[in-house]
Design an enzyme around this catalytic site. Structure first.
Site, PDB file in Angstrom:
ATOM      1  N   ASP A  36      12.753  61.383  28.901  1.00  0.00           N
ATOM      2  CA  ASP A  36      12.634  60.942  30.305  1.00  0.00           C
ATOM      3  C   ASP A  36      13.603  59.817  30.650  1.00  0.00           C
ATOM      4  O   ASP A  36      13.604  59.313  31.771  1.00  0.00           O
ATOM      5  CB  ASP A  36      11.196  60.490  30.587  1.00  0.00           C
ATOM      6  CG  ASP A  36      10.756  59.359  29.669  1.00  0.00           C
ATOM      7  OD1 ASP A  36      11.566  58.950  28.805  1.00  0.00           O
ATOM      8  OD2 ASP A  36       9.610  58.888  29.816  1.00  0.00           O
ATOM      9  N   ARG A  95      32.283  38.529  39.175  1.00  0.00           N
ATOM     10  CA  ARG A  95      33.109  38.481  40.385  1.00  0.00           C
ATOM     11  C   ARG A  95      32.284  38.444  41.662  1.00  0.00           C
ATOM     12  O   ARG A  95      32.724  37.911  42.665  1.00  0.00           O
ATOM     13  CB  ARG A  95      34.090  39.675  40.402  1.00  0.00           C
ATOM     14  CG  ARG A  95      35.223  39.466  39.413  1.00  0.00           C
ATOM     15  CD  ARG A  95      36.142  40.653  39.336  1.00  0.00           C
ATOM     16  NE  ARG A  95      35.494  41.799  38.724  1.00  0.00           N
ATOM     17  CZ  ARG A  95      36.027  43.012  38.657  1.00  0.00           C
ATOM     18  NH1 ARG A  95      37.214  43.233  39.181  1.00  0.00           N
ATOM     19  NH2 ARG A  95      35.403  43.997  38.055  1.00  0.00           N
ATOM     20  N   LYS A 192      47.056  36.850  47.302  1.00  0.00           N
ATOM     21  CA  LYS A 192      46.544  38.216  47.485  1.00  0.00           C
ATOM     22  C   LYS A 192      45.518  38.239  48.611  1.00  0.00           C
ATOM     23  O   LYS A 192      44.706  37.335  48.725  1.00  0.00           O
ATOM     24  CB  LYS A 192      45.885  38.676  46.173  1.00  0.00           C
ATOM     25  CG  LYS A 192      45.140  39.984  46.245  1.00  0.00           C
ATOM     26  CD  LYS A 192      44.686  40.458  44.869  1.00  0.00           C
ATOM     27  CE  LYS A 192      43.301  39.986  44.517  1.00  0.00           C
ATOM     28  NZ  LYS A 192      42.832  40.493  43.206  1.00  0.00           N
ATOM     29  N   ASP A 219      46.917  38.588  34.337  1.00  0.00           N
ATOM     30  CA  ASP A 219      45.664  38.426  35.082  1.00  0.00           C
ATOM     31  C   ASP A 219      44.493  38.452  34.099  1.00  0.00           C
ATOM     32  O   ASP A 219      44.664  38.842  32.945  1.00  0.00           O
ATOM     33  CB  ASP A 219      45.527  39.557  36.117  1.00  0.00           C
ATOM     34  CG  ASP A 219      44.645  39.147  37.301  1.00  0.00           C
ATOM     35  OD1 ASP A 219      44.073  38.041  37.283  1.00  0.00           O
ATOM     36  OD2 ASP A 219      44.529  39.952  38.252  1.00  0.00           O
ATOM     37  N   GLY A 225      43.398  48.475  39.075  1.00  0.00           N
ATOM     38  CA  GLY A 225      44.850  48.324  38.947  1.00  0.00           C
ATOM     39  C   GLY A 225      45.571  47.969  40.240  1.00  0.00           C
ATOM     40  O   GLY A 225      46.768  47.660  40.223  1.00  0.00           O
TER      41      GLY A 225
HETATM   42  C1  R5P Z   1      40.033  39.190  40.776  1.00  0.00           C
HETATM   43  O1  R5P Z   1      40.143  38.139  41.366  1.00  0.00           O
HETATM   44  C2  R5P Z   1      40.487  39.386  39.380  1.00  0.00           C
HETATM   45  O2  R5P Z   1      41.110  38.261  38.866  1.00  0.00           O
HETATM   46  C3  R5P Z   1      41.417  40.583  39.256  1.00  0.00           C
HETATM   47  O3  R5P Z   1      42.622  40.312  39.931  1.00  0.00           O
HETATM   48  C4  R5P Z   1      40.792  41.797  39.832  1.00  0.00           C
HETATM   49  O4  R5P Z   1      39.492  41.937  39.367  1.00  0.00           O
HETATM   50  C5  R5P Z   1      41.569  43.039  39.503  1.00  0.00           C
HETATM   51  O5  R5P Z   1      40.938  44.146  40.098  1.00  0.00           O
HETATM   52  P1  R5P Z   1      41.736  45.470  40.408  1.00  0.00           P
HETATM   53  O6  R5P Z   1      42.438  45.868  39.145  1.00  0.00           O
HETATM   54  O7  R5P Z   1      40.668  46.437  40.817  1.00  0.00           O
HETATM   55  O8  R5P Z   1      42.682  45.177  41.523  1.00  0.00           O
END
Ligand code: R5P
Length: 293
Positions: A36, A95, A192, A219, A225
């Site tokens: 289950d 996050r 960003k 990063d 990505g």
């Molecule tokens: C966010 O602030 C983190 O430092 C990374 O830049 C982020 O989690 C990357 O996520 P993704 O690969 O989905 O753009």
């Protein structure tokens, strides 16, 4: 007090390596589920008066990863373990550290609250500390955040010449700028804008001479990505000689690697906080040092 090292299925290689380096016994758990879907978990060694180290990166399946750790820790205590330490090289849910929209869960707080109840100490690597400045703001148990900066810096120094480093967003200064300073190369941190979890745009704020340079984008996390892809597009426009992406935690979801490569990135590398073919940078010794303290 003798130490037992185990894992909950996500990090067996790292758990075995840690046990070897600590000269401790490695004892894998039996985890399965009933028809289950109910979890079945069993320790296969005596835990009475022992220290237990659970090694579990919270990927894949952040939710089950967390759930399995809680089940294991509660069972260990019930079986007489004296201290339960969680080594979570990649700690998920960090996050979502605020309510971005009304009604949302603040996941980092909930995750920490659940772990505070079940374990005695948490060790992690480069958790996504942004609006929460340190782990002790959410963890009431012993906590230690380690960083992979030195091992990444060392890797770059030994494998790249004529390099410049780019941080793809403001938060990444913690890795990009610090690594660049360590190996004495120039860096720039982009700005960003995140429009959604799959759409970002970025801008170079601090000018950096990129032409004919080997650009390394650094990063903490590569998930879908898109963050790396946007930064790579800028590096390409500025005529970089080559583009490499290095992260601490390589989640690589939704075909991220293919998409990143298509954007002109020659190589993607990560540490082994999550074991992947791209995990060329080893963080085992960082954790061993902390566990021996
Ligand atoms: C966010 O602030 C983190 O430092 C990374 O830049 C982020 O989690 C990357 O996520 P993704 O690969 O989905 O753009």
């Amino acid at each position: 007090m003798a130490t037992i090292v185990t894992d909950c299925g996500n990090s067996p290689q790292l758990a075995k390596r840690l046990a070897r380096k600590l000269r401790a016994k490695y004892s894998p758990l039996t985890i399965s589920s009933f028809p289950d879907g109910d979890i079945y978990l069993k320790f296969n060694t005596n835990l009475k008066n022992k220290k237990l180290v659970i090694v579990q990166s919270f990927q894949p399946h952040s939710d089950m990863s967390l759930f399995d750790v809680i089940w294991a820790a509660e069972t260990a205590k019930d079986l007489g373990a004296k201290k339960v330490t969680l080594v979570a090289p990649y700690l998920s849910y960090m996050r979502q550290d605020k309510r971005f929209n009304p009604g949302e869960a603040i996941s980092s707080h909930i995750m920490a609250k659940l772990l505070n109840n079940s374990i005695d100490k948490i060790i992690t690597i480069d958790p996504h500390l942004h609006r929460i400045p340190k782990l002790s703001k959410i963890f009431t148990i012993q906590n230690q955040a380690l960083t992979a900066n030195l091992v990444i810096a060392d890797y770059i120094q030994h494998h790249f010449k004529n390099a410049v480093i780019i941080g793809p967003d403001w938060e990444s200064y913690q890795w990009a700028e610090r690594i660049a300073n360590k190996i004495k190369v120039l860096s720039s941190v982009f700005r960003k804008t995140r429009h959604s979890s799959r759409k970002v745009t970025s801008k170079m704020i601090k000018p950096l001479e990129i032409k004919n340079k080997n650009v390394i984008i650094v990063d903490d996390i590569i998930s879908t990505g898109h963050t790396i892809i946007e930064a790579a597009k800028k590096a390409k426009q500025h005529k970089a000689k080559s583009i490499t992406a290095i992260c601490v935690h390589g989640l690589f979801v939704e075909n991220a690697l293919k998409k990143i490569q298509r954007s002109g990135v020659k190589q993607v590398l990560c540490t082994n906080t999550i074991q992947k073919p791209q995990s060329k940078i080893d963080i085992t010794d960082l954790i061993v040092k902390e566990l021996k303290r």
